[in-house]
Design a protein around this motif. Structure first.
Motif, mmCIF file in Angstrom:
data_model
loop_
_atom_site.group_PDB
_atom_site.id
_atom_site.type_symbol
_atom_site.label_atom_id
_atom_site.label_comp_id
_atom_site.label_asym_id
_atom_site.label_seq_id
_atom_site.Cartn_x
_atom_site.Cartn_y
_atom_site.Cartn_z
ATOM 1 N N ASP A 99 14.243 -4.306 -67.882
ATOM 2 C CA ASP A 99 13.920 -4.530 -69.290
ATOM 3 C C ASP A 99 13.888 -5.998 -69.686
ATOM 4 O O ASP A 99 13.382 -6.339 -70.753
ATOM 5 C CB ASP A 99 14.939 -3.792 -70.177
ATOM 6 C CG ASP A 99 14.819 -2.287 -70.079
ATOM 7 O OD1 ASP A 99 13.799 -1.811 -69.551
ATOM 8 O OD2 ASP A 99 15.758 -1.586 -70.515
ATOM 9 N N ASP A 100 14.454 -6.862 -68.857
ATOM 10 C CA ASP A 100 14.534 -8.286 -69.201
ATOM 11 C C ASP A 100 14.045 -9.102 -68.012
ATOM 12 O O ASP A 100 14.826 -9.549 -67.175
ATOM 13 C CB ASP A 100 15.971 -8.664 -69.571
ATOM 14 C CG ASP A 100 16.077 -10.045 -70.202
ATOM 15 O OD1 ASP A 100 15.142 -10.858 -70.016
ATOM 16 O OD2 ASP A 100 17.096 -10.312 -70.872
ATOM 17 N N ARG A 154 18.794 -3.020 -66.743
ATOM 18 C CA ARG A 154 18.900 -4.318 -67.431
ATOM 19 C C ARG A 154 17.877 -5.308 -66.888
ATOM 20 O O ARG A 154 17.246 -6.052 -67.654
ATOM 21 C CB ARG A 154 20.316 -4.860 -67.280
ATOM 22 C CG ARG A 154 20.586 -6.151 -68.041
ATOM 23 C CD ARG A 154 22.013 -6.595 -67.846
ATOM 24 N NE ARG A 154 22.254 -7.919 -68.386
ATOM 25 C CZ ARG A 154 23.322 -8.649 -68.127
ATOM 26 N NH1 ARG A 154 24.268 -8.171 -67.324
ATOM 27 N NH2 ARG A 154 23.462 -9.859 -68.647
#
Length: 414
Positions: free
Chosen positions: A363-364, A360
């Protein structure tokens, strides 16, 4: 005020010893006379470690340390890792006696607070079940030995008689209460490390881009970071397994492991078995300035502890560097790792959840940046070293009566 620190060992060989020296140096800067009583020298034997104490002495055992404490007329005796507390319970009533319980040894005969059979965290108080989980069996070199249940439970009872106890986290306090300790005698004081020099930052606040002097093997791509001892309880093997699940989807991603310990060779073998030799770098023990470089370039810090961490100081160090943290919800970690705020918590030993949490953040990057900034704010406001030492001074003061205020849900002190 004259304060005697009592610890089994003298020398910066473990986290307890590091805390003792840091606290003594900080208290001395506030005018407190800090002495050290110990039984054995380990690590740095006399040099830098003992230099932090203008007064120190060695005795054969805890009874000798207590006798010397009585003879030298201290205002407060501050116990840390000791084998026996009974001799100190017989000190003169005018001497304040307080102990910091740093780990699970007092309430767990195996010391690790997870089951021998399946490594799941044990939430039982000490009792009959300890016999069934090999609690009183220990390895002595090539042989198997036995520990005395009578001695363990007698020592536990003596610790319940202590008038003042400090612990590092909500988890540790609850653990003592489950073992029959008086809640009015147990207070939370996180073992906050000193603030290291700030890293260079960009105009917007978070750390600047990684410098060119990153260690070889990290400069070419993104990496996640582990910092700590390489021992079974720290769960580095779990991190390597979780990383092996991520690796195929992130060809440039690496894992940096900073630290040393007796599990190192086994961890290297696990890396070879998973075909990750080119993706995992063992940094070894590195000095603070080079560790700052690693913090500065990492995507996140991972705290994959198998055992219930009494606190987890390494998390605060990462937070001060604006680095988001991913970790298992183990022991005291949830006190400072706020899920969705300054990082992500995963259920204990859940490799898929740990990998998903790391994914997470990878990816962000906007989320990772905001969590890192939140962590820096939490560290600065709730875990300031100077405030922690002021609170410690209040607890050590011989005129203090009872801890003030309610028990916090996390962080802080009681």
């Amino acid at each position: 005020m004259r304060v005697l620190f009592v610890n089994r060992y003298a020398g910066a060989f473990g986290g307890v010893e590091v805390y003792v020296r840091r606290a003594a140096i900080a208290l001395a800067a506030k005018g407190v006379h800090c002495a050290l009583g110990f039984v054995e020298q380990r690590g740095e034997e006399t040099g830098d470690y003992l230099a932090a104490f203008p007064e120190w002495f060695r005795a054969e055992d805890e009874a000798g340390l207590a006798d010397e404490a009585r003879r030298r007329s201290f205002d407060t005796v501050f116990l840390h890792k000791v084998d026996r507390v009974a001799p100190f319970l017989r000190l003169d009533p005018g001497i304040k006696l307080i102990r910091y319980i740093h780990d699970h040894d007092t309430v767990c005969p195996r010391r690790h607070k997870y089951y021998a059979s399946n490594s799941a965290i044990c939430d039982r108080p000490a009792g009959a079940f300890c016999f069934f989980d090999a609690g009183f069996i220990e390895r002595k070199g090539r042989f198997i030995g036995f520990k005395s249940p009578f001695r363990f439970f007698s020592e536990l009872a003596d610790n319940r008689r202590l008038p003042w106890i400090l612990v590092g986290s909500t988890y540790m306090r609850n653990e003592l209460l489950a073992n029959g300790f008086d809640p009015e005698r147990v207070s939370i004081l996180p073992p906050v490390p000193p603030t290291s020099p700030a890293l260079p930052t960009s105009p917007s606040g978070p750390p600047a881009a990684p410098p060119a002097d990153l260690p070889p093997g990290n400069a070419a791509g993104r990496y996640i970071l582990y910092v700590g001892q390489l021992i079974r309880g720290k769960g580095v093997d779990l991190l390597i397994e979780a990383f092996s699940l991520l690796a195929p989807d992130y060809p440039g991603l690496r894992l940096s492991i900073a630290g040393s310990g007796n599990a190192r060779d086994g961890l290297r073998e696990l890396v070879r078995e998973r075909g990750l030799e080119s993706r995992v770098r063992f940094e070894g023990s590195i000095p603070p300035d080079k560790l700052d470089v690693l913090y500065r370039g990492a995507e996140c810090l991972v705290v994959p502890s198998r055992w219930p961490e009494p606190f987890g100081m390494i998390g605060l160090e990462a937070m001060r560097k604006s680095l988001p943290v991913v970790g298992f919800a183990s022991g005291g970690i949830p006190d400072w790792l706020r899920d969705g705020v300054n990082g992500i918590l995963a259920p204990c030993a859940d490799l898929a959840a740990l990998g998903a949490a790391i994914r997470r953040l990878l990816d962000d990057r906007s989320l990772a940046k905001s969590m890192g900034e939140a962590g820096r704010r939490i560290a600065a406001t709730e875990y300031a070293f100077e405030s922690s030492i002021d609170n410690l001074l209040r607890h050590l003061s011989p005129v203090a009566s009872t801890p003030e205020g309610p028990v916090p849900k996390s962080g802080g002190i009681r």
